[in-house]
Design a protein around this motif. Sequence first.
Motif, short mmCIF file in Angstrom:
data_model
loop_
_atom_site.label_atom_id
_atom_site.label_comp_id
_atom_site.label_asym_id
_atom_site.label_seq_id
_atom_site.Cartn_x
_atom_site.Cartn_y
_atom_site.Cartn_z
N ASP A 367 0.83 -1.20 0.00
CA ASP A 367 0.00 0.00 0.00
C ASP A 367 0.87 1.25 0.00
O ASP A 367 0.36 2.37 0.04
CB ASP A 367 -0.94 0.00 1.21
CG ASP A 367 -0.22 -0.16 2.54
OD1 ASP A 367 1.01 -0.34 2.54
OD2 ASP A 367 -0.90 -0.12 3.59
N ASN A 368 2.17 1.05 -0.06
CA ASN A 368 3.17 2.11 -0.15
C ASN A 368 4.52 1.43 -0.32
O ASN A 368 4.59 0.19 -0.36
CB ASN A 368 3.16 3.00 1.11
CG ASN A 368 3.05 2.24 2.42
OD1 ASN A 368 2.07 2.37 3.14
ND2 ASN A 368 4.04 1.41 2.74
N GLY A 369 5.58 2.22 -0.41
CA GLY A 369 6.90 1.63 -0.51
C GLY A 369 7.32 0.97 0.79
O GLY A 369 6.60 0.98 1.79
N ALA A 370 8.50 0.37 0.78
CA ALA A 370 9.01 -0.31 1.96
C ALA A 370 9.13 0.66 3.13
O ALA A 370 9.40 1.84 2.96
CB ALA A 370 10.37 -0.93 1.65
N SER A 371 8.94 0.15 4.34
CA SER A 371 8.84 0.98 5.53
C SER A 371 10.19 1.50 6.00
O SER A 371 11.15 0.75 6.15
CB SER A 371 8.20 0.19 6.67
OG SER A 371 8.28 0.90 7.89
N LYS A 372 10.23 2.82 6.28
CA LYS A 372 11.42 3.41 6.88
C LYS A 372 11.29 3.51 8.39
O LYS A 372 12.12 4.14 9.05
CB LYS A 372 11.65 4.80 6.29
CG LYS A 372 10.54 5.82 6.55
CD LYS A 372 11.03 7.19 6.12
CE LYS A 372 9.95 8.04 5.52
NZ LYS A 372 10.46 9.30 4.98
N GLU A 373 10.25 2.92 8.95
CA GLU A 373 9.95 3.12 10.37
C GLU A 373 10.69 2.15 11.29
O GLU A 373 10.46 2.13 12.49
CB GLU A 373 8.43 3.01 10.57
CG GLU A 373 7.69 4.17 9.90
CD GLU A 373 6.33 3.79 9.33
OE1 GLU A 373 5.80 2.74 9.72
OE2 GLU A 373 5.81 4.55 8.49
N GLY A 374 11.62 1.36 10.73
CA GLY A 374 12.42 0.47 11.55
C GLY A 374 13.70 1.09 12.06
O GLY A 374 14.49 0.40 12.70
N SER A 375 13.91 2.36 11.75
CA SER A 375 15.10 3.11 12.17
C SER A 375 16.35 2.59 11.46
O SER A 375 16.30 1.68 10.64
CB SER A 375 15.29 3.06 13.70
OG SER A 375 15.86 1.85 14.11
N GLN A 376 17.49 3.16 11.80
CA GLN A 376 18.75 2.77 11.18
C GLN A 376 19.16 1.35 11.55
O GLN A 376 19.86 0.69 10.79
CB GLN A 376 19.86 3.74 11.61
CG GLN A 376 19.65 5.18 11.21
CD GLN A 376 20.13 5.47 9.80
OE1 GLN A 376 20.34 4.56 9.01
NE2 GLN A 376 20.30 6.73 9.48
N VAL A 377 18.72 0.89 12.73
CA VAL A 377 19.26 -0.38 13.25
C VAL A 377 18.20 -1.47 13.40
O VAL A 377 18.53 -2.58 13.81
CB VAL A 377 19.95 -0.13 14.62
CG1 VAL A 377 21.10 0.85 14.46
CG2 VAL A 377 18.96 0.37 15.66
N GLY A 378 16.96 -1.16 13.08
CA GLY A 378 15.89 -2.13 13.28
C GLY A 378 15.29 -2.03 14.66
O GLY A 378 15.91 -1.51 15.59
N THR A 379 14.06 -2.51 14.78
CA THR A 379 13.39 -2.52 16.09
C THR A 379 12.81 -3.91 16.35
O THR A 379 12.40 -4.61 15.41
CB THR A 379 12.25 -1.49 16.14
OG1 THR A 379 11.28 -1.79 15.13
CG2 THR A 379 12.77 -0.08 15.92
#
Length: 638
Positions: A367-379
């Motif tokens: 429904d959009n591009g890949a998520s940038k909400e995992g931060s630089q290091v992942g969550t």
Amino acid sequence: MKNFKFNAKLKSPQKGLLLTALLVAQLGISQNKPDADYKGIIGKTLAESKEYWPEPVKAPAGAPNVVWILLDDVGFGASSAFGGLIQTPTFDALANNGLRYTNFHTTAICAPTRAALLTGRNSGRVHVSGFSHTILSAGFPGWDGRIPSDKGTIAEILRENGYNTFAVGKYGVTPDEDATDAGPFDRWPTGKGFDHFFGFLGSQTDQYNPDLVEDQAHVKSDGRHLNELITDKAISYIKTQQKAAPGKPFFLYYAPGAAHAPHQVEASWSDAYKGKFDEGWDVYREKVLANQKKLGVISANAVLPERNAIISEWKKLSPDQKKVYARFMEVYAGYLTYTDHEIGRVVNYLKETNQLDNTLIFVAIGDNGASKEGSQVGTISQSLFSQGVTDEQNLQSNLAKIGEIGTAKGLNTNYPLGWAQATNAPFKNWKQDAQSEGGTRNPLIIHYPKGIKEKGGIRNQYSHVTDILPTTLEIAGIKAPEKIKEIKQDIIQGSSLYASLNDPKAESLHKVQYYYIFGNRAIYKDGWKAAASHANPFTSPNAGSKNQAPAQSNFDADVWELYNLNEDFNERNNLAKKYPEKLEELKKLFDEQAKENNVYPLIDWQDVLGRKIHNPSGDKNQNLQELIHKATQAGSSN
């Protein structure tokens, strides 16, 4: 009435009643006048009357079943169906026996995409420029998150034309204030045209302990993965309906929470990818680019954009970083492959019951591009807005808890930003980036054996999520209604893709499209695109202050870029200085479209983080992390 004389002794009220009765008798007026569309005859006696029973509503002869499949947070370069390194055999089969649309666009974030998809109208026009969550909506026509009744959904249209309608999975456009068992229910799925709904109302949910709803009540999950639950329910809806009314067409909206955070999946699926991503995200992008060229979904001379400056080169990472980052991607890949498997169960059921050939299937892979909400290091379970926690501290926490990635303990598991760029290949940027093809371009598959002659065809026409509704109606032979439940309907803004089904050179009918997500904005016209990025906290290098409201918004400071997508599909050559007149023309068009579609006032993440919207108490010191968590998790907690 000329021979009538009033009795002078009658009182005024009596005179009025008598006069009314005489008028009715003289003019033949019935005080129980039938509806205007009643076609029977009403006499004084049954012998003088003729009954009328309206014909039951039936779908047009031969109308197909319709299945819309919408994935969540999947980039253009993830699925093997479009050259990605994540195996999706169901999507591969549907694409190889149907059509791949390479130039299809979403809005760049989930709720606006879903609102536009369901209504065939731009998200701002249907009041969902942001979200339906309290903290992410505002009291303006384009921002209140409440889809009006004059913007009817595909489910309402099809149900009024003889279809049964079912939805499973993520809905995402019910206002938080309405999302309890007390309702009101007019903005729940069942209030928007669906006979049955089984899934969750919010933006994300725990896949093993979901905030689960069936029809108009919250229910308890039995502990199985949500993908399995919604697939079982979807098949049961179809089975029950076909047993009761064989041959009656149905509409199924299948929208899993996958592959949105939290990435949760049984280890058998993620372990199948052990070691597959050890070469890292730079090599991933190169391999995907080569695959996409072989498939023909991009041009043979395409070149990757440069790696984003805030993403580290893989070979320069430490062994610990590579270890934990690779595991995040293994889990994401397993999650997507498992989702493909569950969708395959629905497709196989339709095939086994001889319904597949007359079923029109749309698959929007994201429904959009890949998520940038995992931060630089992942969550794993950390909030994106955790106060006072640095990326280095989160990295060490992830390393210590690496075994929790993908499990039920990982309540907010999301991969690092480097994988978001990789799975968006061959585009730059990510989800939320409405100014970029990386945020808005997603793979689309259309599968319809009865109506599509070519198998495995490629279609490059520009298209938008609003186009799926009018395309569905044209294929089904149904006209967009003037009214739904006596409410006059607004225009449908999407354009049908029908002509392209069997003509790869058919003209794209979608000529103009605006984009806006929390400051990022763009305008498209006939292959040209003007775009402006806007500051937001999701890719801020200062992780420790992400929950602090940034400085006052300044939209005038944003720099507009210009691209000719006909020659530069992944936006590598900014032409703003070369063609300033064209840029100004498009900026003016954006302003016109923004006014027409309720985009103004422009609201951004600074306004959200500063609690400047939907905050009646005026308290800007509320726990932002808790508020956003409650909002995105949805339903009964609000």
